[in-house]
Structures are given as structure tokens and as C-alpha cells.
Design a protein around this motif. Structure first.
Motif, PDB file in Angstrom:
ATOM      1  N   ILE A 233      51.606 -52.302  32.034  1.00 38.63           N
ATOM      2  CA  ILE A 233      50.718 -52.926  31.882  1.00 38.63           C
ATOM      3  C   ILE A 233      50.547 -53.651  30.227  1.00 38.63           C
ATOM      4  CG2 ILE A 233      47.784 -53.860  31.163  1.00 38.63           C
ATOM      5  CD1 ILE A 233      47.450 -51.861  34.026  1.00 38.63           C
ATOM      6  N   LYS A 234      50.549 -53.355  29.276  1.00 37.45           N
ATOM      7  CA  LYS A 234      51.076 -53.279  27.621  1.00 37.45           C
ATOM      8  C   LYS A 234      52.448 -54.523  28.236  1.00 37.45           C
ATOM      9  CE  LYS A 234      51.425 -49.634  25.350  1.00 37.45           C
ATOM     10  NZ  LYS A 234      51.227 -48.660  24.331  1.00 37.45           N
ATOM     11  N   TYR A 235      53.481 -53.866  28.621  1.00 35.64           N
ATOM     12  CA  TYR A 235      54.415 -54.816  28.936  1.00 35.64           C
ATOM     13  C   TYR A 235      54.414 -56.188  29.398  1.00 35.64           C
ATOM     14  CZ  TYR A 235      59.048 -56.316  30.081  1.00 35.64           C
ATOM     15  OH  TYR A 235      60.571 -57.372  29.979  1.00 35.64           O
ATOM     16  N   LEU A 236      53.408 -56.518  30.351  1.00 30.75           N
ATOM     17  CA  LEU A 236      53.560 -57.299  31.250  1.00 30.75           C
ATOM     18  C   LEU A 236      52.677 -58.185  30.722  1.00 30.75           C
ATOM     19  CD1 LEU A 236      52.726 -56.435  34.618  1.00 30.75           C
ATOM     20  CD2 LEU A 236      55.110 -57.467  34.205  1.00 30.75           C
ATOM     21  N   GLU A 237      51.357 -57.524  29.827  1.00 36.81           N
ATOM     22  CA  GLU A 237      50.561 -58.514  28.693  1.00 36.81           C
ATOM     23  C   GLU A 237      51.545 -58.772  28.022  1.00 36.81           C
ATOM     24  OE1 GLU A 237      48.082 -59.700  25.947  1.00 36.81           O
ATOM     25  OE2 GLU A 237      48.909 -57.903  25.525  1.00 36.81           O
ATOM     26  N   LYS A 238      51.868 -58.883  27.279  1.00 37.49           N
ATOM     27  CA  LYS A 238      52.889 -59.437  25.850  1.00 37.49           C
ATOM     28  C   LYS A 238      53.936 -59.735  26.546  1.00 37.49           C
ATOM     29  CE  LYS A 238      56.373 -57.649  22.560  1.00 37.49           C
ATOM     30  NZ  LYS A 238      56.970 -56.532  21.375  1.00 37.49           N
ATOM     31  N   ASN A 239      54.965 -59.884  27.747  1.00 35.39           N
ATOM     32  CA  ASN A 239      55.652 -60.917  28.116  1.00 35.39           C
ATOM     33  C   ASN A 239      55.588 -61.173  29.321  1.00 35.39           C
ATOM     34  OD1 ASN A 239      58.122 -59.496  26.220  1.00 35.39           O
ATOM     35  ND2 ASN A 239      56.801 -57.546  26.962  1.00 35.39           N
ATOM     36  N   HIS A 240      54.597 -61.456  30.217  1.00 35.86           N
ATOM     37  CA  HIS A 240      54.429 -61.894  31.778  1.00 35.86           C
ATOM     38  C   HIS A 240      53.034 -62.015  31.373  1.00 35.86           C
ATOM     39  CE1 HIS A 240      58.667 -61.636  32.353  1.00 35.86           C
ATOM     40  NE2 HIS A 240      58.940 -60.769  31.646  1.00 35.86           N
ATOM     41  N   LYS A 241      52.534 -62.332  30.491  1.00 34.41           N
ATOM     42  CA  LYS A 241      50.529 -62.752  30.432  1.00 34.41           C
ATOM     43  C   LYS A 241      50.885 -63.822  32.154  1.00 34.41           C
ATOM     44  CE  LYS A 241      49.378 -63.366  26.364  1.00 34.41           C
ATOM     45  NZ  LYS A 241      48.516 -62.142  26.264  1.00 34.41           N
ATOM     46  N   ALA A 265      46.024 -52.594  26.589  1.00 34.85           N
ATOM     47  CA  ALA A 265      45.603 -52.168  27.841  1.00 34.85           C
ATOM     48  C   ALA A 265      45.131 -51.357  29.394  1.00 34.85           C
ATOM     49  CB  ALA A 265      47.659 -51.267  28.129  1.00 34.85           C
ATOM     50  N   LEU A 266      43.803 -50.662  28.931  1.00 33.65           N
ATOM     51  CA  LEU A 266      43.612 -49.533  29.110  1.00 33.65           C
ATOM     52  C   LEU A 266      42.543 -50.504  29.975  1.00 33.65           C
ATOM     53  CD1 LEU A 266      42.848 -47.133  29.712  1.00 33.65           C
ATOM     54  CD2 LEU A 266      41.495 -46.209  28.164  1.00 33.65           C
TER      55      LEU A 266
END
Length: 313
Positions: A233-241, A265-266
Motif C-alpha cells: 500500500i505504501k509503495y502504490l500510494e507513492k508511485n501509482h496513486k 497506509a494503515l
């Protein structure tokens, strides 16, 4: 997940620019994998061409460095499998990346059979000079022997089944299903040696371990599924929002309501859980269920065609 685990998750967060990961030593090296590695080394003297299958979303993380090292002196074709799940532009860049190294890389989708003909043609072309030399010595029907290698769950069995045009290799969604060595005839002059998927003994790089876990190459039972989903989730929120928010229909109002929270993320995981009915008695979040939903969506491409490793990075 109880409050202690939630607090632990928050404590693991180092900063907004790094993915955290449980500080555990991840090792998965069953006896059959050690045996397989030894068998590969022994069988290499019989092999003309190595066909190494990588996950197009993680071409670096999905390449076993042990296998890369022991096969370095063999002719090789790289298969960028699951290219239907990867960013097409990034896959093209990876093909060029390998080309600069003198290696042919072919994007494939084993489920649909895309790239199979191109692979067979590349093998034939690669061996043309050797075939002509053999013919000059009277060996007109010399067989080309190839070996298929790759880590678990990169689609080796599906790829092999497409090559031989029938279901003879055991196929499964769980990592490490194919266990026994098999010789299979591809055509009149190509023989294929299959090998079980082989991971390496220890993951020194946590980023590699995460990528393998995201894509399902490490069994979910080996590491905490909830922590894997949390980091994803942290990765997607940052890179593929955009793709991530669209998949779970997260509105601007919902995002704005949590954007200043200590652990976004949580909070995003909780929002998705409520939308997908991952709730247990008392209104608590079922973190195991929502983690499974998010990981499965990513692994089958429902969040989008996402490549985790850039060729120029």
C-alpha cells in the motif's frame, strides 16, 4: 490484528520515502531446492541453450543470482513472463537493456501463448551455426537441448505447456509446485529439460524480498501477509496513486480525511477493508482478509499493469 500489532506497525515506519519490512531473516531453501541446484550444475554439460524465465514486473528481483552465475557461459534467452501484468513501456526498456548485454529477451504471456513462437525461433537462430557445423560432420539431425530455469511462481510450467502444446508439466498457483526433473520433446530437433523453481538461501536485500512477496514468489505462509500488504500500500500510494485509488473507489473526501494521519497506509487499509466488507464482529478490521484482497488484486493485475523495477533505475 490487535492494538499492539498496530502500534508495532507504526513503529516500523521509518519515513515516508522508505518501505519498512519486519526485521526478520527470511530464509526459504527446502532440501529439494539445494538438490535441484546441484542437478542443474551437473546437467549443464548436456545443454545447448538456457531459457531463463523472469517476472516482467521484477526482472532483477526474480533472477536467482546463483543460477545467473552458474549459467553465465551458456547461450541464453531471457523470457520476460507475465508481461500482460507489467507496464508495456517498461517491458520494452527491459528488452533493450538485455539487448545491450548481448542477450535476447522476449516478452511473453504464457496463459495466452504470446511469445512462444518467437522463443523457438530465437533458439533455432542461436544454434544455426552449430547445426551447420554438425551437419558438415555428418550429424544432420542433431538435437538442440534446452534447459528451462526460473524461481518459483514465474510461470515456468505454463510456459512449458505452451511450448509443447499440451499439459504434461504439473501446474499450480502456489510457489514450488513442479518438483521432478523432466525431459520433454518440443519438436523434432528440440528437447527441453525442465527444472523445479529455485530460490536462493537468504534474502540479504529486504527490497528484493518485498518484491518477491508482492508478486507471490515467496509463499504467504513464510512471511506476514498483513505486513506485505501494508508495505505494498505504501509503495502504490507513492508511485501509482491514481490506479490504486481508482481500484478501490477512494474519493477525494475519503483521502483528505486521512491525509494527515500518522500512518496513512494503515488508514488506507482500513478504508479498503470497510469498502470490501473485511470486518469482523464488533466492527473491527479483518486485516488478514483485506491483505489477501489487496495482494490478490495486485498479483492478477486488477490494480493496473505495474512494473516494480525500472530498466534505467
Amino acid at each position: 490484528m490487535d492494538m499492539y500489532q498496530k502500534r508495532k506497525m507504526r513503529a516500523e515506519k521509518k519515513n515516508n520515502n522508505q518501505e519498512s519490512f519486519p526485521k526478520v531473516s527470511i530464509s526459504w531453501y527446502p532440501g529439494h531446492m539445494l538438490k535441484t541446484k546441484k542437478q542443474i550444475i551437473e546437467d549443464l554439460k548436456l545443454i545447448d541453450v538456457i531459457v531463463e524465465i523472469l517476472d516482467a514486473r521484477i526482472p532483477v528481483a526474480s533472477q536467482n543470482p546463483d543460477i545467473k552465475q552458474i549459467t553465465q557461459n551458456k547461450k541464453k534467452v531471457i523470457i520476460l513472463n507475465k508481461s500482460d501484468l507489467a507496464d508495456e513501456k517498461e517491458t520494452i526498456k527491459w528488452v533493450e537493456h538485455f539487448k545491450k548485454q548481448g542477450i535476447i529477451a522476449i516478452p511473453t504471456d504464457s496463459n495466452l501463448g504470446k511469445g512462444i513462437k518467437e522463443t523457438l525461433k530465437a533458439i533455432q537462430n542461436m544454434m544455426q551455426e552449430e547445426k551447420e557445423k554438425a551437419a558438415s560432420r555428418g550429424r544432420i539431425n542433431k538435437n538442440i537441448r534446452i534447459m528451462i530455469v526460473g524461481i518459483p511462481n514465474v510461470g515456468k510450467s505454463s510456459f512449458i505447456n505452451r511450448m509443447i502444446n499440451k499439459k504434461s508439466a504439473e501446474v499450480g498457483n502456489r510457489p514450488g509446485v513442479t518438483k521432478q526433473k523432466q525431459w520433454l520433446r518440443i519438436s523434432n530437433n528440440i528437447e527441453l529439460l525442465d527444472t523445479p523453481g529455485v530460490l536462493w538461501p537468504k534474502f540479504e536485500n529486504e527490497d528484493v524480498a518485498l518484491k518477491l512477496a508482492y508478486t507471490g514468489s515467496i509463499k504467504d505462509e513464510i512471511i506476514d501477509k498483513t505486513n506485505i500488504a501494508y508495505n505494498l500500500i505504501k509503495y502504490l500510494e507513492k508511485n501509482h496513486k491514481k490506479e490504486f485509488f481508482a481500484r478501490y473507489k477512494l474519493t477525494d473526501e475519503e483521502i483528505n480525511s486521512i491525509i494527515h494521519q500518522e500512518d496513512m497506509a494503515l488508514e488506507l487499509m482500513s478504508l479498503i477493508a470497510k469498502k470490501r466488507g473485511a470486518i469482523i464482529s464488533g466492527g473491527e478490521i479483518d486485516y488478514e482478509k483485506v491483505s489477501s484482497i489487496i495482494l490478490n488484486d495486485f498479483r492478477i493485475g486488477k490494480i493496473g499493469r505495474i512494473t516494480l523495477e525500472k530498466a534505467n533505475g
